[in-house]
Write a protein that holds these residues in place. Structure first.
Motif, short mmCIF file in Angstrom:
data_model
loop_
_atom_site.label_atom_id
_atom_site.label_comp_id
_atom_site.label_asym_id
_atom_site.label_seq_id
_atom_site.Cartn_x
_atom_site.Cartn_y
_atom_site.Cartn_z
N PHE A 64 -17.78 3.96 71.40
CA PHE A 64 -17.62 4.35 72.81
C PHE A 64 -16.18 4.14 73.26
CE2 PHE A 64 -17.70 2.92 77.29
CZ PHE A 64 -18.08 4.11 77.89
N TYR A 84 -19.98 5.36 83.83
CA TYR A 84 -20.60 6.14 82.76
C TYR A 84 -22.11 6.05 82.89
CZ TYR A 84 -15.98 6.33 80.75
OH TYR A 84 -14.64 6.57 80.56
N ASP A 85 -22.79 7.14 82.67
CA ASP A 85 -24.24 7.20 82.71
C ASP A 85 -24.77 7.77 81.39
OD1 ASP A 85 -24.47 6.26 85.31
OD2 ASP A 85 -24.62 8.25 86.20
N ARG A 86 -26.04 7.50 81.12
CA ARG A 86 -26.77 8.12 80.03
C ARG A 86 -26.10 7.92 78.66
NH1 ARG A 86 -30.72 11.30 81.77
NH2 ARG A 86 -30.63 12.63 79.96
N LEU A 87 -25.57 6.74 78.42
CA LEU A 87 -24.90 6.43 77.16
C LEU A 87 -25.93 6.31 76.05
CD1 LEU A 87 -22.42 5.55 75.48
CD2 LEU A 87 -22.80 3.24 76.35
N ARG A 88 -25.72 7.07 74.98
CA ARG A 88 -26.63 7.03 73.82
C ARG A 88 -25.83 6.98 72.52
NH1 ARG A 88 -29.20 6.07 77.52
NH2 ARG A 88 -31.07 7.04 78.31
N CYS A 137 -22.56 10.66 76.36
CA CYS A 137 -22.68 10.01 77.66
C CYS A 137 -22.12 10.94 78.73
CB CYS A 137 -21.96 8.67 77.70
SG CYS A 137 -20.16 8.76 77.55
#
Length: 147
Positions: A64, A84-88, A137
């Protein structure tokens, strides 16, 4: 380089890609020391052989950090990172892998509390040398509107 890029300047669907960066064993060791994450998945070659990946993997947070850092090529005094959102962590990154980041402007909306600002959502994909997405993300960018 410094360049003012305002809310109105961002176009939904526009794409930019970073240069590549090869992940080294030193990157992993340094990240472990900086974060305190010494899990054997990252540092113990023999332990890693027993995992589903069969060898050491880079920390997701390392992937990341480098992936985001690769996108930092313009200082924009009219915007700042809002989070940051929706980190995968979609796939593993191994020592010797080369990653780059693809950024796509996904959405724009007015800021709810400040009419002089807007929020731009960038979809980030970190991609390895085989074209596989290893991390995804959304980056929220708080941007000034033109006056």
């Amino acid at each position: 380089m410094e360049q003012a890029i305002y809310y109105e300047d961002y176009e939904i669907g526009s794409v930019r890609e970073s240069i590549g960066r090869t992940i080294t064993e030193t990157d992993i060791v340094m990240h472990a020391g900086q974060t305190g994450d010494f899990f054997p998945h990252h540092l113990d070659k023999e332990f890693a052989k027993t995992t589903a990946f069969g060898k050491r993997i880079a920390h997701g947070t390392l992937t990341f950090s480098i992936g985001v850092g690769l996108t930092a090529n313009v200082i924009n005094p009219a915007a700042f990172s809002y989070g940051y959102d929706r980190l995968r962590f979609i796939g593993p990154v191994f020592i010797g892998d080369t990653i780059h980041t693809k950024v796509t402007i996904k959405e724009k909306k007015d800021h709810k509390k400040n009419p002089d600002m807007g929020v731009v959502t960038e979809a980030l994909e970190v991609i390895n040398q085989d074209g596989r997405v290893v991390l995804a993300c959304e980056h929220l960018l708080m941007c000034e509107k033109k006056k």
